[in-house]
Design a protein around this motif. Structure first.
Motif, mmCIF file in Angstrom:
data_model
loop_
_atom_site.group_PDB
_atom_site.id
_atom_site.type_symbol
_atom_site.label_atom_id
_atom_site.label_comp_id
_atom_site.label_asym_id
_atom_site.label_seq_id
_atom_site.Cartn_x
_atom_site.Cartn_y
_atom_site.Cartn_z
ATOM 1 N N VAL A 10 0.849 -1.182 0.000
ATOM 2 C CA VAL A 10 0.000 0.000 0.000
ATOM 3 C C VAL A 10 0.887 1.235 0.000
ATOM 4 O O VAL A 10 1.769 1.384 0.843
ATOM 5 C CB VAL A 10 -0.947 -0.006 1.218
ATOM 6 N N GLU A 11 0.638 2.126 -0.954
ATOM 7 C CA GLU A 11 1.421 3.352 -1.097
ATOM 8 C C GLU A 11 0.655 4.519 -0.477
ATOM 9 O O GLU A 11 -0.564 4.632 -0.655
ATOM 10 C CB GLU A 11 1.673 3.609 -2.587
ATOM 11 N N ILE A 12 1.359 5.384 0.231
ATOM 12 C CA ILE A 12 0.756 6.595 0.797
ATOM 13 C C ILE A 12 1.144 7.757 -0.115
ATOM 14 O O ILE A 12 2.329 8.065 -0.259
ATOM 15 C CB ILE A 12 1.249 6.866 2.238
ATOM 16 N N VAL A 13 0.151 8.365 -0.750
ATOM 17 C CA VAL A 13 0.412 9.423 -1.718
ATOM 18 C C VAL A 13 -0.329 10.701 -1.346
ATOM 19 O O VAL A 13 -1.425 10.650 -0.774
ATOM 20 C CB VAL A 13 0.039 8.997 -3.156
ATOM 21 N N GLU A 14 0.279 11.824 -1.678
ATOM 22 C CA GLU A 14 -0.346 13.119 -1.443
ATOM 23 C C GLU A 14 -1.372 13.366 -2.540
ATOM 24 O O GLU A 14 -1.015 13.591 -3.683
ATOM 25 C CB GLU A 14 0.710 14.227 -1.458
ATOM 26 N N ARG A 15 -2.623 13.249 -2.181
ATOM 27 C CA ARG A 15 -3.703 13.572 -3.112
ATOM 28 C C ARG A 15 -5.028 13.570 -2.376
ATOM 29 O O ARG A 15 -5.175 12.961 -1.326
ATOM 30 C CB ARG A 15 -3.715 12.643 -4.315
ATOM 31 N N ILE A 16 -5.975 14.271 -2.960
ATOM 32 C CA ILE A 16 -7.334 14.320 -2.436
ATOM 33 C C ILE A 16 -8.109 13.171 -3.079
ATOM 34 O O ILE A 16 -8.005 12.956 -4.288
ATOM 35 C CB ILE A 16 -7.998 15.667 -2.786
ATOM 36 N N PRO A 17 -8.894 12.444 -2.317
ATOM 37 C CA PRO A 17 -9.704 11.389 -2.941
ATOM 38 C C PRO A 17 -10.840 12.000 -3.749
ATOM 39 O O PRO A 17 -11.209 13.164 -3.549
ATOM 40 C CB PRO A 17 -10.249 10.619 -1.739
ATOM 41 N N THR A 18 -11.389 11.228 -4.634
ATOM 42 C CA THR A 18 -12.606 11.673 -5.312
ATOM 43 C C THR A 18 -13.737 11.675 -4.289
ATOM 44 O O THR A 18 -13.626 11.060 -3.212
ATOM 45 C CB THR A 18 -12.974 10.734 -6.476
ATOM 46 N N VAL A 19 -14.807 12.324 -4.637
ATOM 47 C CA VAL A 19 -15.973 12.343 -3.754
ATOM 48 C C VAL A 19 -16.458 10.923 -3.494
ATOM 49 O O VAL A 19 -16.733 10.541 -2.354
ATOM 50 C CB VAL A 19 -17.096 13.225 -4.351
ATOM 51 N N GLY B 295 -7.416 3.940 2.243
ATOM 52 C CA GLY B 295 -7.312 4.764 3.433
ATOM 53 C C GLY B 295 -7.144 6.210 3.057
ATOM 54 O O GLY B 295 -6.803 6.548 1.912
ATOM 55 N N TYR B 296 -7.384 7.073 4.031
ATOM 56 C CA TYR B 296 -7.318 8.512 3.783
ATOM 57 C C TYR B 296 -7.111 9.239 5.103
ATOM 58 O O TYR B 296 -7.498 8.759 6.165
ATOM 59 C CB TYR B 296 -8.620 8.996 3.126
ATOM 60 N N GLY B 297 -6.515 10.409 5.014
ATOM 61 C CA GLY B 297 -6.397 11.328 6.141
ATOM 62 C C GLY B 297 -6.083 12.707 5.609
ATOM 63 O O GLY B 297 -5.561 12.859 4.496
ATOM 64 N N ARG B 298 -6.405 13.720 6.408
ATOM 65 C CA ARG B 298 -6.158 15.092 5.964
ATOM 66 C C ARG B 298 -5.937 16.017 7.140
ATOM 67 O O ARG B 298 -6.162 15.651 8.300
ATOM 68 C CB ARG B 298 -7.312 15.599 5.115
ATOM 69 N N GLN C 179 -11.825 20.083 -0.975
ATOM 70 C CA GLN C 179 -11.037 21.114 -1.651
ATOM 71 C C GLN C 179 -10.471 22.143 -0.670
ATOM 72 O O GLN C 179 -9.486 22.809 -0.970
ATOM 73 C CB GLN C 179 -11.877 21.826 -2.724
ATOM 74 N N ASN C 180 -11.088 22.273 0.498
ATOM 75 C CA ASN C 180 -10.606 23.222 1.499
ATOM 76 C C ASN C 180 -9.650 22.601 2.507
ATOM 77 O O ASN C 180 -9.274 23.247 3.481
ATOM 78 C CB ASN C 180 -11.790 23.888 2.210
ATOM 79 N N SER C 181 -9.247 21.368 2.278
ATOM 80 C CA SER C 181 -8.256 20.725 3.139
ATOM 81 C C SER C 181 -6.904 21.397 2.923
ATOM 82 O O SER C 181 -6.581 21.852 1.820
ATOM 83 C CB SER C 181 -8.126 19.236 2.791
ATOM 84 N N LEU C 182 -6.101 21.439 3.982
ATOM 85 C CA LEU C 182 -4.749 21.977 3.854
ATOM 86 C C LEU C 182 -3.793 20.960 3.245
ATOM 87 O O LEU C 182 -2.847 21.316 2.543
ATOM 88 C CB LEU C 182 -4.224 22.399 5.231
ATOM 89 N N TYR C 183 -4.032 19.699 3.544
ATOM 90 C CA TYR C 183 -3.131 18.634 3.094
ATOM 91 C C TYR C 183 -3.898 17.328 3.159
ATOM 92 O O TYR C 183 -4.641 17.093 4.111
ATOM 93 C CB TYR C 183 -1.916 18.585 4.020
ATOM 94 N N SER C 184 -3.745 16.485 2.147
ATOM 95 C CA SER C 184 -4.457 15.210 2.091
ATOM 96 C C SER C 184 -3.528 14.111 1.617
ATOM 97 O O SER C 184 -2.677 14.339 0.758
ATOM 98 C CB SER C 184 -5.627 15.284 1.095
ATOM 99 N N VAL C 185 -3.733 12.922 2.169
ATOM 100 C CA VAL C 185 -3.016 11.747 1.686
ATOM 101 C C VAL C 185 -3.992 10.587 1.553
ATOM 102 O O VAL C 185 -4.928 10.450 2.342
ATOM 103 C CB VAL C 185 -1.829 11.337 2.597
ATOM 104 N N CYS C 186 -3.747 9.774 0.536
ATOM 105 C CA CYS C 186 -4.520 8.562 0.318
ATOM 106 C C CYS C 186 -3.592 7.364 0.418
ATOM 107 O O CYS C 186 -2.431 7.425 -0.012
ATOM 108 C CB CYS C 186 -5.162 8.563 -1.074
ATOM 109 N N ALA C 187 -4.109 6.285 0.971
ATOM 110 C CA ALA C 187 -3.422 4.996 0.959
ATOM 111 C C ALA C 187 -4.019 4.228 -0.208
ATOM 112 O O ALA C 187 -5.244 4.071 -0.301
ATOM 113 C CB ALA C 187 -3.649 4.257 2.272
ATOM 114 N N ILE C 188 -3.146 3.765 -1.100
ATOM 115 C CA ILE C 188 -3.618 3.146 -2.329
ATOM 116 C C ILE C 188 -2.999 1.764 -2.505
ATOM 117 O O ILE C 188 -1.787 1.602 -2.391
ATOM 118 C CB ILE C 188 -3.293 4.037 -3.547
#
Length: 140
Positions: free
Chosen positions: A6-15, A56-59, A40-49
């Protein structure tokens, strides 16, 4: 399905990815419009892919200067217990530490049973003399 794949990448998930994650962990959902604006108003987002699946996700939300809040750390149930939530939190924690100034507040509200993971990053439980409080507006 090991956590190393599982890779942790900086990106916003889709809705739809975000709504699927929320539903999978038993959290209530919101309209697509509200979710899109919120993300879209998050300061920083990461997805686990894993492959092409967001598992997974966190922001971070806040003002980007004095106040940062760790928000929405969630992992699909089939992927829980593999350190993915820890890796998401670590990436976010490192981001906030890289930009935070002295006196910055970095807070969160932990889900039931998750507080001990956050304590590994230095988060402290609030004492009874400083209770955390909240209001769910219009929630049922």
């Amino acid at each position: 399905m090991s956590s190393e794949i599982v890779e942790i990448v900086e990106r916003i998930p889709t809705v739809s990815e975000y709504q699927f994650l929320r539903a999978s962990v038993g959290w209530h959902n919101h309209s697509a419009t509200i979710v899109e604006r919120s993300l879209q108003n998050s300061l920083y987002s990461v997805c686990a892919i894993d492959c092409d699946l967001v598992v997974g996700y966190g922001r971070v939300v806040g003002d980007g200067y004095l106040y940062f809040y760790l928000q929405d750390v969630m992992v699909l149930p089939d992927y829980q217990g593999r350190g993915i939530g820890y890796r998401i939190t670590k990436k976010i924690h490192n981001y906030v530490l890289s930009i935070a100034q002295p006196g910055t507040f970095f807070g969160l509200m932990a889900a039931a049973g998750a507080a001990s993971m956050y304590e590994k990053f230095g988060f402290q439980r609030r004492p009874d003399t400083m209770p955390g409080m909240f209001i769910w507006i219009g929630a049922s």
